[in-house]
Design an enzyme around this catalytic site. Structure first.
Site, PDB file in Angstrom:
ATOM      1  N   ASP A 312       0.885  -1.065  -0.021  1.00 50.06           N
ATOM      2  CA  ASP A 312       0.006   0.160  -0.055  1.00 50.06           C
ATOM      3  C   ASP A 312       0.862   1.218   0.000  1.00 50.06           C
ATOM      4  O   ASP A 312       1.941   1.308   0.612  1.00 50.06           O
ATOM      5  CB  ASP A 312      -0.866   0.072   1.258  1.00 50.06           C
ATOM      6  CG  ASP A 312      -1.860   1.248   1.221  1.00 50.06           C
ATOM      7  OD1 ASP A 312      -2.697   1.325   0.178  1.00 50.06           O
ATOM      8  OD2 ASP A 312      -1.814   1.950   2.095  1.00 50.06           O
ATOM      9  N   GLU A 361       1.132  -0.328  -5.019  1.00 50.83           N
ATOM     10  CA  GLU A 361       0.278   0.554  -5.453  1.00 50.83           C
ATOM     11  C   GLU A 361       1.010   1.913  -5.577  1.00 50.83           C
ATOM     12  O   GLU A 361       1.275   2.505  -4.443  1.00 50.83           O
ATOM     13  CB  GLU A 361      -1.017   0.747  -4.132  1.00 50.83           C
ATOM     14  CG  GLU A 361      -1.748   1.793  -4.490  1.00 50.83           C
ATOM     15  CD  GLU A 361      -2.563   2.456  -3.185  1.00 50.83           C
ATOM     16  OE1 GLU A 361      -3.517   3.275  -3.447  1.00 50.83           O
ATOM     17  OE2 GLU A 361      -2.073   2.454  -2.103  1.00 50.83           O
TER      18      GLU A 361
END
Length: 627
Positions: A312, A361
């Protein structure tokens, strides 16, 4: 029962250099024997501490009788063995700081945490689970770039709830019972779990974790999580988990100012905070912090048989000035976090060595995110294609009559589509915080909205890049995602929404059986435009190639049908219509073509052969030529 030892000289050396790949075997609490006595060994890194003691259930949480650990020279490690203390007991560390204060902290390396709102660590039980996924694990490919990858992203706490008590989460076993038939029917190759680590604030969805080694207890025991993953593997479905090494919450019982001083966070106050999320940023310049993060990744993959980690907020790790107007540059005066970059490279190398993959990401133009480290890359297996997602949704959000003015939002992405190993993400971030569901984004009545969803998926599955949908997208969830309630599964009783799910099933089935759609995802030679500039018609025509065939995608994003429209073909032959998103089986209007279409020697779109087909409004048609 394991025979335990304290950290030795080699262990301390490797940890001090951030290179102990099994640090989770040495820090934290472990049950076993030492010198013939049963008990629990505790080990903690707290270099600024004046003293460290353990207290908890074993002494009725009485600080005056806490058990003191011994320091290991100047390593910052404190160790000790408590005789007679066994698994299941809660504990914390009581740390006396160099400045005379006392703080109480949970164990950063705890393999089990108390269920929120409690905040203690728990001495773990050894696992008794016997995985039955040897067939999956032994044949799991180490390189996925040329494989068909279709990911179903889900949030364990809200994908489904107990119908008789909507406030109750389903357990891991109940979730597997519910999910597996659906995933098998819809044909996804992988599920991606939003963070499984324990997190005190449920509304963070797991992205503000306080326990990077401890899976959440909200849905059952750790062995039940192992069983959940094992069942997916036995069904031939991979399991990826989201992992958050970019930042951590400020909860006073956890990592913040851990031993009375900035330890896990950056020492520079200007760089320690993340303004967007109100969290703290890990200090990647400290080898021990890098080792803490690396150990978490390797432990979760090894212990739970995860097939990969989706990392993330990578962009926030790469740039020192991410969401900051004032920042401290690196030693070369630049804005890159050089320590974070080196950590990510080593992390990716180690994860790939044990047979798992990684997905970033990452939303910027940082080069070579998914290229090997030996080629100067960060080493991720894949990178989310955020540009494709933003541009495609922006284009389709417009009424069809205005889309011709924004034609480049669809074509531009093909200029960089092969620069990385991309995943095309329609993630949870696009259906929350007032953004609405995919259904609600698109203009028009129900028929037009649903047709646009079907056309989006037809275009997406033919576009270079692996595929990812968030839960509910596969049947056209109407309401925006809410983390505290179930998806609207009753929509599948509606033929219109069932039609979307049927299309997704067919897309995944065709995708997995046609290498044109996945083998060349990062090879520009596997793709060709047939018609890229037909803005007036909102028409896009592409070709995908493999050694076994050619697949033509005709996408009509206009609000009207086209009958007998001529399209160029890169090869002569008999083509088969293998997909039509406007078919009646998907609840479309049924603008159909013959199943077999033969090319004609008429020039069109710069090719010497062509044919004519009909395509419905907001619809996609695929033609296939088998070699």
């Amino acid at each position: 029962m394991a025979e335990l030892t304290f950290m030795g000289e080699l262990d301390l050396f490797l940890f001090g250099h951030g290179r102990h790949n099994r640090i989770f075997d040495h820090l934290g609490s472990r049950v076993g024997t030492m010198d013939g006595s049963f008990g629990t060994r505790f080990a903690l890194w707290a270099p600024h501490a004046k003293s460290v003691a353990v207290f908890g259930d074993m002494n009725f949480w009485d600080p005056s009788t806490a058990y003191y650990l011994n320091p290991e020279g100047d390593s910052g490690i404190w160790q000790g063995f408590m005789v007679g203390v066994g698994p299941g007991q809660r504990y914390k560390y009581r740390i006396e700081t160099q400045w005379g204060g006392v703080v109480e902290r949970v164990d950063p390396y705890a393999r089990q945490s108390a269920e929120p709102p409690s905040s203690g660590s728990v001495i773990p039980y050894d696992s008794n689970y016997d995985f039955q996924d040897d067939g999956w694990m032994s044949t799991r490919p180490t390189y996925l770039g040329d494989k068909a990858i279709s990911i179903y992203e889900l949030h364990l706490g809200s994908i489904a709830r107990d119908p008789s008590d909507p406030s109750r989460h389903l357990t891991f076993r109940e979730l597997a019972d519910f999910l597996l038939p659906h995933i098998i029917e819809t044909g996804f190759t992988h599920v991606e779990l939003m963070p499984i680590n324990e997190h005190p604030f449920y509304g963070s969805w797991g992205y503000q974790t306080t326990s990077l080694y401890a899976p959440t207890t909200r849905f059952g025991t750790q062995d039940e999580l192992r069983e959940f993953i094992d069942r997916f593997h036995q069904a031939g479905i991979g399991v990826i988990a989201d992992w958050v090494p970019a930042h951590f919450p400020r909860d006073e019982f956890a990592l913040a100012n851990f031993d009375g001083y900035s330890l896990y966070e950056k020492d520079d106050p200007k760089m320690a905070s993340h303004g967007d999320w109100g969290t703290l940023v890990f200090d990647y310049s400290k080898p021990q912090v890098r080792n803490f993060l690396l150990g978490s990744a390797l432990y979760l993959i090894e212990e739970f048989h995860l097939d990969g980690l989706r990392v993330d907020a990578v962009a926030s790790m790469l740039y020192l000035d991410y969401s900051r107007n004032d920042y401290t540059p690196n030693i070369f005066g630049g804005n890159e976090d050089l320590d974070a970059i080196e950590f990510l490279k080593y992390f990716n190398e180690m994860v790939h060595q044990i047979g798992a993959t990684t997905i970033a990401e990452e939303s910027t133009a940082f080069a070579k995110v998914s290229k090997p480290t030996y080629d100067g890359g960060l080493g991720f297996g894949f990178k989310w294609n955020m540009g494709w997602m933003h541009d495609t949704l922006a284009y389709l959000r417009r009424d069809p009559m205005y889309r011709s003015y924004h034609h480049g939002e669809i074509t531009f992405g093909l200029h960089y589509a092969f620069s990385e190993n991309f995943v095309l993400p329609l993630s949870h971030d696009e259906v929350v915080h007032g953004k609405g569901s995919l259904y609600s984004k698109f203009a028009g009545d129900q028929e037009t909205k649903v047709a646009t969803i079907r056309a989006l998926y037809g275009w997406m599955w033919a576009h270079p890049g692996k595929k990812m949908l968030f839960m509910g997208d596969e049947f056209g969830q109407i309401s925006e995602w809410a983390h505290d309630q179930s998806l609207d599964w009753h929509l599948l009783d509606n033929p219109v929404h069932k039609g979307i799910a049927t299309l997704v099933s067919d897309l995944n089935r065709i995708y997995k059986s046609h290498p044109e759609l996945y083998q060349g995802d990062s090879n520009p030679a596997s793709f060709s435009w047939i018609r890229a500039n037909d803005a007036d018609k909102n028409l896009f025509i592409t070709a995908r190639f493999s050694l076994s065939g050619t697949l033509i995608c005709v996408a009509n994003f206009s609000g009207w049908r086209y009958d007998s429209i001529a399209i160029g073909l890169p090869e002569a032959g008999e083509y088969e219509v293998i997909l039509n998103t406007d078919a009646t089986k998907y609840q479309g209007r049924g603008v159909e073509n013959p199943r077999k279409i033969v090319s004609r020697p008429n020039e069109c779109d710069g090719f010497s052969d062509s044919t004519s087909i009909s395509v419905g409004a907001n619809s996609v048609v695929w033609l296939y030529l088998k070699k």
